[in-house]
Scaffold this motif. Structure first.
Motif, PDB file in Angstrom:
ATOM      1  N   LYS A   4      -5.683   2.063   1.962  1.00  0.00           N
ATOM      2  CA  LYS A   4      -4.728   3.181   2.690  1.00  0.00           C
ATOM      3  C   LYS A   4      -3.818   3.709   2.401  1.00  0.00           C
ATOM      4  N   GLY A   5      -3.269   3.332   0.796  1.00  0.00           N
ATOM      5  CA  GLY A   5      -2.178   4.463  -0.038  1.00  0.00           C
ATOM      6  C   GLY A   5      -2.916   5.068  -0.711  1.00  0.00           C
ATOM      7  N   MET A   6      -4.714   5.075  -1.355  1.00  0.00           N
ATOM      8  CA  MET A   6      -5.187   5.233  -1.921  1.00  0.00           C
ATOM      9  C   MET A   6      -6.103   6.891  -1.087  1.00  0.00           C
ATOM     10  N   ILE A   7      -6.195   6.846   0.383  1.00  0.00           N
ATOM     11  CA  ILE A   7      -7.039   7.575   1.505  1.00  0.00           C
ATOM     12  C   ILE A   7      -5.169   8.727   1.112  1.00  0.00           C
ATOM     13  N   TRP A  35       0.913  -1.635  -0.260  1.00  0.00           N
ATOM     14  CA  TRP A  35      -0.101  -0.116   0.258  1.00  0.00           C
ATOM     15  C   TRP A  35       1.376   1.300   0.393  1.00  0.00           C
ATOM     16  N   VAL A  36       2.222   1.063   0.730  1.00  0.00           N
ATOM     17  CA  VAL A  36       3.158   2.436   0.537  1.00  0.00           C
ATOM     18  C   VAL A  36       3.337   2.258  -0.523  1.00  0.00           C
ATOM     19  N   ALA A  37       3.733   1.602  -2.010  1.00  0.00           N
ATOM     20  CA  ALA A  37       3.903   1.497  -3.361  1.00  0.00           C
ATOM     21  C   ALA A  37       2.439   2.261  -4.244  1.00  0.00           C
ATOM     22  N   ILE A  38       1.294   2.036  -3.405  1.00  0.00           N
ATOM     23  CA  ILE A  38       0.103   1.904  -4.211  1.00  0.00           C
ATOM     24  C   ILE A  38       0.112   4.146  -3.901  1.00  0.00           C
ATOM     25  N   CYS A  58     -15.213  12.930  -3.517  1.00  0.00           N
ATOM     26  CA  CYS A  58     -15.958  12.049  -4.060  1.00  0.00           C
ATOM     27  C   CYS A  58     -14.929  11.487  -5.056  1.00  0.00           C
ATOM     28  N   ALA A  59     -13.786  11.738  -5.473  1.00  0.00           N
ATOM     29  CA  ALA A  59     -12.475  11.056  -5.366  1.00  0.00           C
ATOM     30  C   ALA A  59     -12.332  10.019  -4.596  1.00  0.00           C
ATOM     31  N   TRP A  60     -11.865  10.493  -3.904  1.00  0.00           N
ATOM     32  CA  TRP A  60     -12.298   9.482  -2.613  1.00  0.00           C
ATOM     33  C   TRP A  60     -13.147   8.540  -2.655  1.00  0.00           C
ATOM     34  N   TRP A  61     -14.420   8.548  -2.638  1.00  0.00           N
ATOM     35  CA  TRP A  61     -15.599   7.746  -2.173  1.00  0.00           C
ATOM     36  C   TRP A  61     -15.713   6.734  -3.499  1.00  0.00           C
ATOM     37  N   CYS A  62     -15.279   7.496  -4.940  1.00  0.00           N
ATOM     38  CA  CYS A  62     -15.740   6.416  -5.968  1.00  0.00           C
ATOM     39  C   CYS A  62     -14.095   5.816  -6.111  1.00  0.00           C
ATOM     40  N   GLY A  63     -12.768   5.995  -5.441  1.00  0.00           N
ATOM     41  CA  GLY A  63     -12.068   4.600  -5.158  1.00  0.00           C
ATOM     42  C   GLY A  63     -11.963   4.403  -4.154  1.00  0.00           C
ATOM     43  N   ILE A  64     -12.692   3.714  -3.259  1.00  0.00           N
ATOM     44  CA  ILE A  64     -13.451   3.468  -2.159  1.00  0.00           C
ATOM     45  C   ILE A  64     -14.847   2.139  -2.992  1.00  0.00           C
ATOM     46  N   LEU A  65     -15.089   2.933  -3.812  1.00  0.00           N
ATOM     47  CA  LEU A  65     -16.618   2.099  -4.507  1.00  0.00           C
ATOM     48  C   LEU A  65     -15.498   0.694  -5.469  1.00  0.00           C
ATOM     49  N   LEU A  66     -14.538   1.478  -6.618  1.00  0.00           N
ATOM     50  CA  LEU A  66     -13.787   0.702  -7.310  1.00  0.00           C
ATOM     51  C   LEU A  66     -13.342  -0.727  -6.120  1.00  0.00           C
ATOM     52  N   TRP A  67     -12.398  -0.629  -5.445  1.00  0.00           N
ATOM     53  CA  TRP A  67     -11.871  -0.849  -4.260  1.00  0.00           C
ATOM     54  C   TRP A  67     -12.861  -2.035  -4.319  1.00  0.00           C
TER      55      TRP A  67
END
Length: 624
Positions: free
Chosen positions: A388-391, A155-158, A194-203
């Protein structure tokens, strides 16, 4: 067999497949620097022909559940992939022969199955010893195992990869100037959320649809599994469009930077702006002949530091030297309503709706990176840690955007340019930022061009025309021909609309808005309806077709899909229909904003060309 042997064996298998298998089995890779195991050559099996269309959603979800349980027990990809971990021909050969003991667990970063731990069950199936690859051919098993072997990113690399790909705050001050302090700051925070929210949905979609047997490797895989095969083709077409416009935009910004460096140098040096764009298009054509970019791995990984350096240098220079009025006049025209006035800023601005929408589309462009999220998760050791990495990345990106946009807008006001570092009044600082931007932009253009070409090659040359594998002599000739056409189109796009702020708004409206916002909301809505409609169906069992109690032609299935399901957030149970109404509202709102963005960008482009001082298509006058 160690990891090194797995990689070597995968290479030999891929070469053999290119000569002895059908076109449907031919695969090749996307060599994105920074992805995969450091120091190891990527396995040439990341892109495959479209999978079978007869696989049901229930089957995808069953294997995904097994996958997640195996990851919890054995580490990444179901079985540990440390350097000394054994890899047999079967998916869980080593797990069946010897369950990891507590002593073994201490030797592996992800632990193992310890004594007394209950075996996980998925639809009455023991997930701890279930072989996901049972029934596949030897070639398919080799391909799946090779893909599993490269799932080593943390997740750090991400965090670094997402930050490197998305962070580019140079259009943020322009977006702020088109909306004002209040609207600009609020919208940057809202779009970031919203970008964070959509990243969570894709995850979440990835976690419920990806498995070793049916790995999710691209955005198109998610679209196909949730909606159907036509959605994969739509996503691929939009991805191709986004990438080629991105490449054109990078050629434009590099050409603009080069032109500014030359014209500002001592003496009367000058170079036609279109020639500057041609230079970077030719450089791109040369880079495109190299089908892999392992050598650019280190350079690409430094892009985030180059961006931060440009941010710091440009802010310091802008604070000290103020606006670059001559550049604003060249870009907006001498008849610009706020020309030759003191720097003016405002909490709210009185521009017309098209300019405000174009500024908003630049905000959308700023967060546009969700298109690669499935690809990043596909290479993670533990995909469940992606959030973790995305947020972390989204929080850093939003913070940098807000600080940079507010500072530059405060000192330049109405004179802010589409690329903020072009608006530095001092030539020396302007040149330093331009050269750093040219370096990072060239690397980015080469990478985007490489990925875009591979999307075209796989989905057109191989899937439609049944062409050869990329690693064959004939494949390389076709690749070289396509690359010339691809970069020529990028030049046409860049030179026909020579305004950074308008072309970035256009691509944001057409593709980025949808990949980052509309599609995640839509896919989540459809998936939750289909998943909740499965209540009451016979549990899926491997080797048997999905048994459903009704069809979508009956209201009973729609009723379960819309009102069924259980949603709990922080211990609070939320009605299923409420979640789906919110997702529907966000989906429709995103598509509406996308359409409005296309209209606004089109009007902005028209206004730019109506301006007497604006750079013309394929002309020699530079935009700044």
């Amino acid at each position: 067999m160690g990891v090194k042997e797995v990689f070597e064996r995968a290479k030999s298998v891929e070469i053999e497949r290119s000569h002895h298998t059908s076109n449907k089995e031919e695969t090749h890779q996307s060599d994105l620097p920074g992805q995969g195991a450091p120091g190891l050559a990527p396995v040439p099996a990341l892109y495959e022909a479209p999978p079978r269309s007869d696989i049901t959603l229930e089957e995808y979800m069953f294997y995904a559940q097994v996958q997640r349980e195996q990851e919890k027990l054995y580490g990444a990809a179901g079985v540990a992939v440390e350097a000394n971990a054994p890899h047999g021909s079967g998916y869980l050969t080593d797990a069946k022969e010897k369950k990891p003991s507590s002593e073994d667990a201490s030797q592996h970063s992800q632990g193992g199955v310890q004594a007394g731990v209950a075996k996980p069950q998925v639809n009455n199936t023991d997930a701890s010893t279930f072989d996901q690859l049972d029934g596949l051919s030897d070639t398919e098993k080799e391909s799946r195992n090779a893909h599993r072997a490269i799932k080593t990113a943390t997740w750090v690399a991400i965090f670094y990869l997402i930050t490197t790909d998305i962070l580019g705050p140079y259009g943020a001050p322009y977006a702020m100037s088109q909306n004002g302090y209040v609207t600009g700051n609020v919208m940057y925070i809202v779009m970031g959320f919203c970008a964070w929210w959509c990243g969570i949905l894709l995850w979440k979609l990835f976690m419920q649809l990806d498995s070793a047997r049916y790995p999710v490797k691209t955005y198109g895989d998610l679209g196909e599994r949730v909606v159907g095969s036509w959605m994969r083709w739509l996503f691929n077409a939009l991805q191709t469009l986004q990438l080629i416009i991105n490449v054109g935009l990078l050629c434009l910004t590099n050409g603009q930077a080069l032109s500014q460096v030359i014209s500002g140098a001592p003496g009367n040096a000058n170079l036609c702006f279109s020639v500057c764009v041609v230079i970077f298009s030719l450089i791109g054509m040369a880079f495109a002949q190299v089908q892999t970019f392992r050598g650019l791995g280190f350079a690409a990984s430094t892009a985030v530091y180059q961006n931060i350096a440009i941010v710091i240098i440009s802010m310091a220079a802008i604070i000290k030297y103020g606006p670059y009025i001559a550049g604003a006049q060249a870009s907006y025209g001498n008849d610009y309503p706020y020309n030759n006035q003191p720097v003016m800023t405002s909490a709210f601005v009185s521009y017309d709706i098209t300019q405000k929408v174009n500024g908003l589309m630049n905000m959308v462009f700023a967060y546009g990176g969700a298109m690669i999220f499935p690809e990043l998760m596909a290479e993670m050791r533990r995909p469940m840690d992606f959030w973790k990495g995305m947020i972390g990345a989204q929080a850093l990106i939003c913070t940098v955007y807000l600080v940079y946009a507010n500072v530059v807008y405060a000192y330049q006001g109405q004179y802010v340019l589409g690329q903020s570092y072009n608006g530095i009044a001092k030539y020396s600082f302007q040149t330093v930022c331009n050269m750093l931007a040219i370096l990072s932009g060239t690397i980015a253009a080469a990478l985007y061009g490489n990925v875009g070409l591979k999307v075209v090659y796989v989905n057109t040359v191989q899937a439609v025309f049944k062409g050869p594998a990329l690693n064959t002599p004939r494949g390389r000739v076709i690749w070289a021909s396509i690359s010339v056409v691809y970069w020529a189109l990028a030049f046409v796009i860049a030179s026909s609309i020579p305004q950074v702020q308008t072309i970035s708004g256009l691509i944001a409206a057409i593709a980025i808005m949808n990949f980052s916002y509309s599609f995640p909301f839509m896919l989540a809505l459809i998936f939750y309806i289909k998943r909740d409609a499965m209540q009451g169906d016979v549990a899926y069992a491997p080797g048997y077709p999905a048994l459903r109690q009704d069809t979508w032609r009956q209201w009973s299935r729609w009723q379960r899909g819309l009102f069924g399901g259980h949603y709990e957030i922080g211990g609070i149970v939320i009605p299923s229909i409420l979640i789906k109404v919110v997702l529907l509202f966000m989906t429709l709102g995103s598509y509406t904003l996308s359409g409005l963005g296309m209209y606004g960008s089109g009007e902005s482009i028209k206004e730019v060309f109506d301006s007497t001082a604006a750079a013309t298509s394929f002309g020699c006058a530079a935009p700044v």
